[in-house]
Design an enzyme around this catalytic site. Structure first.
Site, PDB file in Angstrom:
ATOM      1  N   HIS A  72      -2.422 -44.990  18.253  1.00 19.25           N
ATOM      2  CA  HIS A  72      -1.557 -43.944  18.446  1.00 19.25           C
ATOM      3  C   HIS A  72      -1.830 -43.539  19.871  1.00 19.25           C
ATOM      4  O   HIS A  72      -2.827 -43.515  20.326  1.00 19.25           O
ATOM      5  CB  HIS A  72      -2.183 -42.714  17.617  1.00 19.25           C
ATOM      6  CG  HIS A  72      -1.667 -42.417  16.207  1.00 19.25           C
ATOM      7  ND1 HIS A  72      -1.797 -41.055  15.648  1.00 19.25           N
ATOM      8  CD2 HIS A  72      -1.148 -43.334  15.597  1.00 19.25           C
ATOM      9  CE1 HIS A  72      -1.053 -41.445  14.525  1.00 19.25           C
ATOM     10  NE2 HIS A  72      -0.704 -42.607  14.153  1.00 19.25           N
ATOM     11  N   TYR A 200      -1.658 -30.880  15.918  1.00 11.38           N
ATOM     12  CA  TYR A 200      -2.776 -29.883  15.808  1.00 11.38           C
ATOM     13  C   TYR A 200      -2.110 -28.804  16.160  1.00 11.38           C
ATOM     14  O   TYR A 200      -1.539 -28.533  17.109  1.00 11.38           O
ATOM     15  CB  TYR A 200      -3.818 -30.178  16.885  1.00 11.38           C
ATOM     16  CG  TYR A 200      -4.818 -31.516  16.677  1.00 11.38           C
ATOM     17  CD1 TYR A 200      -4.456 -32.553  17.214  1.00 11.38           C
ATOM     18  CD2 TYR A 200      -5.927 -31.039  16.315  1.00 11.38           C
ATOM     19  CE1 TYR A 200      -5.155 -33.705  16.978  1.00 11.38           C
ATOM     20  CE2 TYR A 200      -6.724 -32.248  16.108  1.00 11.38           C
ATOM     21  CZ  TYR A 200      -6.415 -33.674  16.652  1.00 11.38           C
ATOM     22  OH  TYR A 200      -7.388 -34.564  16.164  1.00 11.38           O
ATOM     23  N   PRO A 292     -14.832 -31.046  13.327  1.00 13.46           N
ATOM     24  CA  PRO A 292     -13.974 -32.052  13.536  1.00 13.46           C
ATOM     25  C   PRO A 292     -12.686 -31.964  14.244  1.00 13.46           C
ATOM     26  O   PRO A 292     -11.967 -33.298  14.468  1.00 13.46           O
ATOM     27  CB  PRO A 292     -13.654 -31.968  12.006  1.00 13.46           C
ATOM     28  CG  PRO A 292     -13.706 -30.896  11.562  1.00 13.46           C
ATOM     29  CD  PRO A 292     -14.851 -30.287  12.137  1.00 13.46           C
ATOM     30  N   LYS A 296     -14.531 -36.508  16.883  1.00 14.20           N
ATOM     31  CA  LYS A 296     -15.605 -37.121  17.450  1.00 14.20           C
ATOM     32  C   LYS A 296     -16.805 -37.582  16.598  1.00 14.20           C
ATOM     33  O   LYS A 296     -17.533 -38.592  17.338  1.00 14.20           O
ATOM     34  CB  LYS A 296     -16.018 -36.359  18.770  1.00 14.20           C
ATOM     35  CG  LYS A 296     -15.066 -36.006  19.930  1.00 14.20           C
ATOM     36  CD  LYS A 296     -15.021 -37.147  20.595  1.00 14.20           C
ATOM     37  CE  LYS A 296     -13.845 -37.319  21.599  1.00 14.20           C
ATOM     38  NZ  LYS A 296     -12.870 -38.311  21.358  1.00 14.20           N
ATOM     39  N   TYR A 384     -10.204 -36.812  24.596  1.00 17.21           N
ATOM     40  CA  TYR A 384      -9.524 -37.336  22.988  1.00 17.21           C
ATOM     41  C   TYR A 384      -9.786 -38.894  22.851  1.00 17.21           C
ATOM     42  O   TYR A 384     -10.207 -39.157  21.859  1.00 17.21           O
ATOM     43  CB  TYR A 384      -8.479 -37.046  22.793  1.00 17.21           C
ATOM     44  CG  TYR A 384      -7.764 -36.913  21.633  1.00 17.21           C
ATOM     45  CD1 TYR A 384      -8.060 -35.958  20.531  1.00 17.21           C
ATOM     46  CD2 TYR A 384      -7.487 -38.023  20.892  1.00 17.21           C
ATOM     47  CE1 TYR A 384      -7.831 -35.945  19.208  1.00 17.21           C
ATOM     48  CE2 TYR A 384      -7.173 -38.301  19.398  1.00 17.21           C
ATOM     49  CZ  TYR A 384      -7.234 -36.851  18.657  1.00 17.21           C
ATOM     50  OH  TYR A 384      -6.970 -37.100  17.298  1.00 17.21           O
TER      51      TYR A 384
HETATM   52  P1  FAD Z   1     -23.223 -40.349   7.129  1.00 14.65           P
HETATM   53  O1  FAD Z   1     -22.147 -40.796   7.148  1.00 14.65           O
HETATM   54  O2  FAD Z   1     -23.572 -39.009   6.595  1.00 14.65           O
HETATM   55  O3  FAD Z   1     -24.167 -41.342   6.699  1.00 14.65           O
HETATM   56  C1  FAD Z   1     -25.535 -41.150   6.195  1.00 14.65           C
HETATM   57  C2  FAD Z   1     -26.044 -42.002   5.008  1.00 14.65           C
HETATM   58  O4  FAD Z   1     -27.239 -41.730   4.885  1.00 14.65           O
HETATM   59  C3  FAD Z   1     -25.423 -41.515   3.834  1.00 14.65           C
HETATM   60  O5  FAD Z   1     -24.741 -42.370   3.224  1.00 14.65           O
HETATM   61  C4  FAD Z   1     -26.539 -40.740   3.043  1.00 14.65           C
HETATM   62  O6  FAD Z   1     -26.228 -41.009   1.658  1.00 14.65           O
HETATM   63  C5  FAD Z   1     -27.604 -41.376   3.484  1.00 14.65           C
HETATM   64  N1  FAD Z   1     -28.999 -40.565   3.404  1.00 14.65           N
HETATM   65  C6  FAD Z   1     -28.939 -39.215   3.649  1.00 14.65           C
HETATM   66  N2  FAD Z   1     -30.449 -38.984   3.305  1.00 14.65           N
HETATM   67  C7  FAD Z   1     -31.087 -40.319   3.066  1.00 14.65           C
HETATM   68  C8  FAD Z   1     -32.406 -40.425   2.603  1.00 14.65           C
HETATM   69  N3  FAD Z   1     -33.333 -39.634   2.856  1.00 14.65           N
HETATM   70  N4  FAD Z   1     -32.553 -41.713   2.302  1.00 14.65           N
HETATM   71  C9  FAD Z   1     -31.417 -42.578   2.598  1.00 14.65           C
HETATM   72  N5  FAD Z   1     -30.478 -42.581   2.873  1.00 14.65           N
HETATM   73  C10 FAD Z   1     -29.928 -41.362   3.215  1.00 14.65           C
HETATM   74  N6  FAD Z   1     -15.455 -37.792  12.506  1.00 14.65           N
HETATM   75  C11 FAD Z   1     -14.684 -38.529  13.269  1.00 14.65           C
HETATM   76  O7  FAD Z   1     -14.912 -39.173  14.281  1.00 14.65           O
HETATM   77  N7  FAD Z   1     -13.103 -38.155  13.188  1.00 14.65           N
HETATM   78  C12 FAD Z   1     -12.832 -37.350  12.350  1.00 14.65           C
HETATM   79  O8  FAD Z   1     -11.589 -37.353  12.118  1.00 14.65           O
HETATM   80  C13 FAD Z   1     -13.505 -36.579  11.456  1.00 14.65           C
HETATM   81  N8  FAD Z   1     -13.243 -36.064  10.371  1.00 14.65           N
HETATM   82  C14 FAD Z   1     -14.321 -35.551   9.526  1.00 14.65           C
HETATM   83  C15 FAD Z   1     -13.615 -34.896   8.477  1.00 14.65           C
HETATM   84  C16 FAD Z   1     -14.637 -34.433   7.418  1.00 14.65           C
HETATM   85  C17 FAD Z   1     -14.034 -33.624   6.271  1.00 14.65           C
HETATM   86  C18 FAD Z   1     -16.105 -34.711   7.664  1.00 14.65           C
HETATM   87  C19 FAD Z   1     -17.020 -34.071   6.494  1.00 14.65           C
HETATM   88  C20 FAD Z   1     -16.693 -35.431   8.798  1.00 14.65           C
HETATM   89  C21 FAD Z   1     -15.662 -35.818   9.477  1.00 14.65           C
HETATM   90  N9  FAD Z   1     -16.113 -36.825  10.533  1.00 14.65           N
HETATM   91  C22 FAD Z   1     -15.034 -36.980  11.496  1.00 14.65           C
HETATM   92  C23 FAD Z   1     -17.475 -36.854  10.841  1.00 14.65           C
HETATM   93  C24 FAD Z   1     -17.608 -38.122  10.299  1.00 14.65           C
HETATM   94  O9  FAD Z   1     -17.495 -38.593   9.033  1.00 14.65           O
HETATM   95  C25 FAD Z   1     -19.386 -38.335  10.628  1.00 14.65           C
HETATM   96  O10 FAD Z   1     -19.801 -38.125  11.957  1.00 14.65           O
HETATM   97  C26 FAD Z   1     -19.980 -39.600  10.322  1.00 14.65           C
HETATM   98  O11 FAD Z   1     -19.861 -40.086   8.953  1.00 14.65           O
HETATM   99  C27 FAD Z   1     -21.313 -39.777  10.783  1.00 14.65           C
HETATM  100  O12 FAD Z   1     -21.588 -41.223  10.305  1.00 14.65           O
HETATM  101  P2  FAD Z   1     -23.267 -41.450   9.963  1.00 14.65           P
HETATM  102  O13 FAD Z   1     -23.506 -42.824   9.479  1.00 14.65           O
HETATM  103  O14 FAD Z   1     -23.951 -41.141  11.107  1.00 14.65           O
HETATM  104  O15 FAD Z   1     -23.889 -40.346   8.870  1.00 14.65           O
HETATM  105  C1  PHB Z   2      -8.603 -36.990   9.965  1.00 12.12           C
HETATM  106  O1  PHB Z   2      -7.467 -37.790   9.548  1.00 12.12           O
HETATM  107  O2  PHB Z   2      -9.138 -36.804   8.795  1.00 12.12           O
HETATM  108  C2  PHB Z   2      -8.715 -36.224  11.243  1.00 12.12           C
HETATM  109  C3  PHB Z   2      -8.002 -36.352  12.238  1.00 12.12           C
HETATM  110  C4  PHB Z   2      -8.236 -35.607  13.200  1.00 12.12           C
HETATM  111  C5  PHB Z   2      -9.228 -34.669  13.451  1.00 12.12           C
HETATM  112  C6  PHB Z   2     -10.081 -34.586  12.110  1.00 12.12           C
HETATM  113  C7  PHB Z   2      -9.635 -35.365  11.104  1.00 12.12           C
HETATM  114  O3  PHB Z   2      -9.382 -34.336  14.615  1.00 12.12           O
END
Ligand code: FAD
Ligand code: PHB
Length: 389
Positions: A72, A200, A292, A296, A384
């Protein structure tokens, strides 16, 4: 059992770190609380910065992303019925990639399997010990049996609710938080996206976002009250409200359909400092959360992994601990800038319950200014697409 770097959490941060380490000949083991199916069923992020795209290629997991991801070069912002485009390419030379976190996580698991990387699923009662010594260890249960693994370092990639951050001495740990008075109701539907680029939309009734996963899978969000429940939002109610909040042309052309996933996520800004304590490093959501709105969260997890993987490579391959000593300050400097951007996008685009008519006018004029100013658009675009690593 013994490993060099023990990684807690098998989400994107933990898996990517493990993959990068193994390609450098550094041994890791990943402990994940959930089953693999559970991890893969979580619908989350969708927008990757180009720095993250490069890191995934370096990790050897970019092939399907390069084939199926959608580049994009801009995005739309809208205020009620009026929309305008921010041209990332023209303003900054950069772009982002739309590729779902679910797909990315699947690719990472496949790559770990292909290299015979060890990921232990459904582990319980994970506890970290002796972090202030040269030989930390981690205990946990697997299939009801107590286990212990010794290691050089622990990478806490276990998300916001994990154990790693809670292990840091409370006298050292500082936490900064802002909880927003609304949530995002998200749906996934097997319908073509309403627009080729994301929209957005700021509206008097609240924020809305039109996003996508591929040509026949759309992701839409609505700002909702934290008191709302999913049961209150039928698919029809969702589509009706979305159409009210986005520009007319989009509302008239949108293809609606049955939702295949529906969830409500609260919005929060959060940072924990420091991101290293002794032999423990925090990475990703374990150390910070962003609302979100700026897309980021996942990207910050990737930049943390970038800094940490370099630091560990320097330690093991060059006998140089500079990267380890500066990891927390380096990662936090980028984290805080992304926190600022996510907070400012959230403030710009949402309706706040306690907002005065003056505040609403300020939001409107800020969007009007953005529409008319190349300088303001450039600032939004450079944040962004992602600040440099
Ligand atoms: P997580 O994905 O949370 O992974 C952590 C892992 O650790 C999990 O699998 C969990 O089960 C495990 N865990 C937890 N506790 C323990 C334990 N005690 N022992 C062993 N394992 C454990 N980010 C963006 O950049 N762009 C977006 O568009 C965006 N949209 C989002 C939309 C939604 C609805 C949500 C909820 C989040 C969004 N995010 C977005 C954020 C993004 O998904 C997270 O920042 C990302 O998943 C972070 O990755 P992580 O590996 O740090 O954590
Ligand atoms: C998504 O596609 O899930 C998404 C895209 C942009 C955002 C947040 C979530 O800022």
């Amino acid at each position: 059992m013994r490993t060099q770097v023990l990684i807690i959490g098998g989400g994107p941060a933990g898996l990517l770190l493990s993959q990068l380490m193994h390609r450098q000949g550094i041994d890791t083991l990943v402990l994940e609380r959930r089953s693999r199916d559970y991890v893969l069923a979580r619908i989350r992020a969708g927008v990757l910065e180009s720095g993250m795209v490069d890191l995934l290629r370096e990790a050897g997991v970019g092939e399907r992303m390069d084939r199926e991801g959608i580049v994009h070069e801009g995005t739309y912002l809208a205020l009620s019925n009026r929309g305008f485009r921010i041209d990332f390419k023209q303003l900054t030379g950069g772009s982002v990639m739309v590729y779902g976190q679910t797909e990315l996580t699947r690719d990472l698991y496949q790559a770990r399997d292909a290299m015979e990387g060890q990921v232990l699923h459904e582990v319980g009662r994970v506890q970290i010990h002796d972090l202030d010594t040269d030989s930390p260890h981690v205990t946990f249960t697997k299939d009801g049996r107590a286990q212990r693994i010794d290691c050089d370092y622990v990478a806490g990639c276990d998300g916001f609710h994990g154990v790693s951050r809670k292990t840091i001495d409370p006298a050292v740990l500082r936490e900064f938080e802002r909880v927003y008075p609304f949530g995002w109701l998200g749906i996934l539907s097997q319908t073509p996206p309403v627009s080729e680029e994301l929209i957005y939309a700021s509206h008097e009734r609240g924020f809305a976002l039109c996003s996508m996963r591929n040509q026949n899978l759309s992701r839409y969000y609505l700002q909702v009250s934290l008191q709302d429940s999913i049961e209150q939002w039928s698919d029809d109610a969702f589509w009706d409200e979305l159409k009210r909040r986005i520009p007319l042309a989009a509302a008239e052309s949108i293809v609606t359909g049955e939702s295949i996933e529906k969830s409500i996520a609260p919005l929060r800004s959060f940072v924990a400092e420091p991101m290293r304590w002794g032999r423990l490093f925090l990475c990703g959501d374990a150390a910070h959360i962003v609302p979100p709105t700026g897309a980021k969260g996942l990207n910050l997890a990737a930049s943390d992994v970038y800094y940490l993987s370099r630091a560990l490579q320097q330690h093991y391959n060059d006998n140089d601990d500079h990267g380890i000593e500066t990891y927390s300050a380096t990662a936090l400097s980028r984290v805080w800038k992304a926190e600022r951007f996510s907070w400012s996008m959230t403030r710009l685009l949402h309706r706040f319950p306690d907002q005065s008519p003056f505040d609403w006018r300020m939001q409107q004029v800020e969007l009007e200014y953005l529409e008319s100013s190349v300088a303001a658009q450039t600032s939004l675009a450079e944040n962004y697409i992602g600040l440099p690593y």
